[in-house]
Enzyme design. Structure first.
Site, short mmCIF file in Angstrom:
data_model
loop_
_atom_site.label_atom_id
_atom_site.label_comp_id
_atom_site.label_asym_id
_atom_site.label_seq_id
_atom_site.Cartn_x
_atom_site.Cartn_y
_atom_site.Cartn_z
CB THR A 1 -0.66 -0.09 1.49
OG1 THR A 1 -0.02 0.02 2.42
CG2 THR A 1 -1.97 -1.01 1.24
CE LYS B 1 0.47 -3.59 4.04
NZ LYS B 1 0.28 -2.00 4.78
CB THR C 1 3.09 -7.29 12.22
OG1 THR C 1 2.86 -5.63 11.66
CG2 THR C 1 3.78 -7.91 11.45
#
Lengths: 437, 437
Positions: free
Chosen positions: A186, A212, A223
């Protein structure tokens, strides 16, 4: 006429200077200055195939969906965000991960939209995607795991994803993992991958993972999005135990901005197709596998910090001498999350007073007059005051480096913890003041 | 020649435009845009005299020391930082504040240097200053309170302060409080004062206070430096109880950057020289005094947030429907401290997804699918998804305001909490990346 020519030249040069001033520095930043030199070679993991597609969920001109197909016999484990407002896909995957299954498994991930805080509609989207993938690839819906990452609170246009499923299925390939690392990005400025190959009784076992994450990074339990694949033969309980423990010292030890995502998810898939024998608990093989898996996880965790939004410095905070490991962790995160420490690092200011402040507010037991602080090799403060050997120039020149270590010794006990963070710069503000617009 | 003239004009205007671009916006900011229109009129408090001087502790061309002399009979109470690395002056004042005394009292405050994390030398500085003030003004050393604010970790040149003591003593005056508010400023962009006058049995009781604070603001027990003076007749236990309670709903409900100072100190001095009768516990007079004192404290607390480093928006975060008040407070501070929420506010982005994220990570009980969120009067999200009546334009236009209210209803119970914060802008980074250089 000479004077006129001169004036025209002047106008031209002033216009150029003005344009340069009006183009903010931040627009020129593309890839994090802390990015690894190159994406690593990832070994192919037998029994795992990958494909990517551009579904136009939010972005245009790039891939935004990845599909993973895992052979029957694959063991799946994971860790998930502890956010009380976790996303629909997280809750769905969490419910499915606990069971063993003789069937294969699939993972489908989209970027651009997190499908979080979307209520019943969000759950519906997960269901639709799982049903479509299950049907196309002939696995039960309970073996389809999805993740979504991107904007929170907007309905996921899942039909766009379903539309590209045929293309994805056609594209499935064992060599597709690097492309998948790109599809899940992203605000990331570089794709993140890490790998290890170990030998068990002379036969190779491969581990390859991607991740990511760049902002909203203060993982709690797992995470961001992380997918790790291995051809190891290993049972679910043994793998889950290793993954949970390694999460504690890798992804749960990083922070970019103290903000915890609603979508954190780490999935590890073991296809069992290596020729090496099964890895059983507490064996030498388990130790070797654990070390290799830990290295891959820590490498990916560090890469997430190195791509921290606006980051220009990678900072290790190492705390020792605490009353307990838990206290050391409190102090380390108090330092790593302090805006004043992080802006001082951004300004290359060896402002150790702010380290003291962060120790003081952490809630951990501390004695101001025992505390010592190091910047890399330089002893800065000892027994609650500046060290006799310390000169500001030493600290100032150390802080100009890109990889920094802040060491704190509380001198109260044997508790220790190490966490990793980055600095806080104007670029973080730029990115997040207009991420959606 | 017309063309030449035109070109010259063009050069001139381009030069001006370039100059404007090269003077960063941040340099133009002097006073916070959220500052009150004017410093308030502060009533004189009988029995309290104030003086200021320029001792050159760190700054030049401005006052940096204030001295307060309080008549015999003055009652002193206070609240202090809970930082484990609190400054020498805090520890000294904390030790002295617990006792009653028939003697007068003095407060000496310097800005520019916090005398924090300076070890034995720091304690020596406090002792030297207290001894000198005690000797000059004929009070016991145990009745001299000091505060220091500014850079941490550097030795305080206390002799510079002692040198200006004679001037300070000569300058003592009942009208000196506004000047004192200026002398204690560090990165503050405006002096902070607030006052109230109430009547008890028809006779006036006056309350006047000053504060400083702008960054490193997440008070824990007290905040920053706050000095409040009243001529009320009131006993130490009654006053301390009121001050402690009001601290809980004023200074302990604000945050600029989640970083807690090592020097937070709130002192309240009651000279007892009003003509009004003594204020006894649980009386109507105590209620009236409590309300007036609370208003002064909240006013000062809000001014600290309004002078938050780089702040352009003042934000009230009001949480209701929590399982307990403690849970509501967790959620409110999780929102108020979130860098992603604060940068969204800076960018005037009605990014309610980040509110959901902050609720989720707070550690408080929450049900994603019951949650509702308001921006001011606009219901944004309800039952875990965007409200049918909400349109992005409403939120976007609301966020352009300067004073904002973020409302969260967890719909689980009756716990509530309100805290105040500001946005996170580039200016915060600018200030803190080179505060010391």
């Amino acid at each position: 006429m000479g004077a006129k020519k001169k004036l025209k030249r002047k106008v031209k040069s002033l216009k150029a200077a003005l344009k340069a001033q009006m183009t903010p520095e931040v627009k020129k930043v593309t890839v994090s200055p802390l990015a690894p030199a190159a994406f690593p070679d990832l070994p192919q993991v037998k029994g795992a195939r990958f494909a990517t597609a551009a579904a136009g969920v939010r972005y245009t001109g790039r891939t935004d969906v990845m599909l993973v197909q895992l052979d029957p016999g694959t063991v799946m484990v994971g860790t998930f965000t502890r956010s009380a407002t976790s996303a629909a896909s997280v809750q769905d995957a969490q419910a499915k991960i606990a069971g063993d299954s003789p069937d294969g498994a699939c993972i489908l991930v989209n970027s651009g939209n997190a499908n979080a805080f979307t209520g019943a509609r969000g759950q519906e989207s997960v269901k639709e995607i799982c049903a479509a993938v299950a049907q196309k690839l002939g696995v039960p819906e309970t073996r389809v795991f999805t993740s979504s990452t991107g904007v929170i609170g907007e309905a996921l246009p899942h039909e766009r994803i379903i539309t590209v499923l045929d293309d994805l299925v056609k594209g499935l390939d064992e060599s597709g993992l690097p492309a998948a690392a790109r599809a899940i990005m992203t605000t990331d400025t570089f794709p993140k991958g890490a790998a290890a190959t170990l030998e068990i009784e002379g036969m190779p076992v491969r581990i390859a993972g991607i991740a990511k994450g760049s902002g909203m990074i203060a993982p709690d339990m797992a995470t961001m999005l992380v997918y790790i694949f291995t051809d190891a033969k290993i049972s679910r309980p043994v793998l889950q135990a290793l993954v949970s423990r390694q999460t504690g010292s890798s992804f749960n030890c990083i922070t970019v901005d103290s903000d915890t995502s609603t979508s954190d998810m780490l999935l590890v898939a073991a296809t069992g197709q290596a020729d090496a024998p099964e890895i059983v608990a507490n064996s030498e093989a388990a130790k070797a596998f654990d070390a290799a898996l830990g290295a891959v996880m820590l490498d990916l965790a560090h890469q997430v910090v190195r791509d921290g939004e606006g980051a220009t410095k990678f900072v290790e905070v190492a705390v020792s001498g605490a009353r307990s490991d838990a206290d050391a962790r409190k102090v380390a995160f108090s330092i790593a999350n302090s805006p004043l420490v992080k802006t001082a690092v951004a300004g290359e200011d060896p402002n150790w007073g702010r380290i003291v402040m962060a120790v003081g507010k952490s809630g951990a037991e501390a004695d101001r007059d025992r505390l010592s602080i190091r910047f890399g090799p330089h002893l800065v403060a000892v027994n609650g005051q500046v060290a006799p050997s310390y000169e500001e120039d030493l600290g100032a020149s150390y802080m100009k480096g890109q990889d920094l270590v802040i060491g704190v010794d509380l001198r109260l006990g044997t508790g220790a913890a190490t966490v990793w963070t980055c600095d806080l710069t104007n670029r973080y503000i730029e990115i997040n003041a207009d991420y959606r617009s």
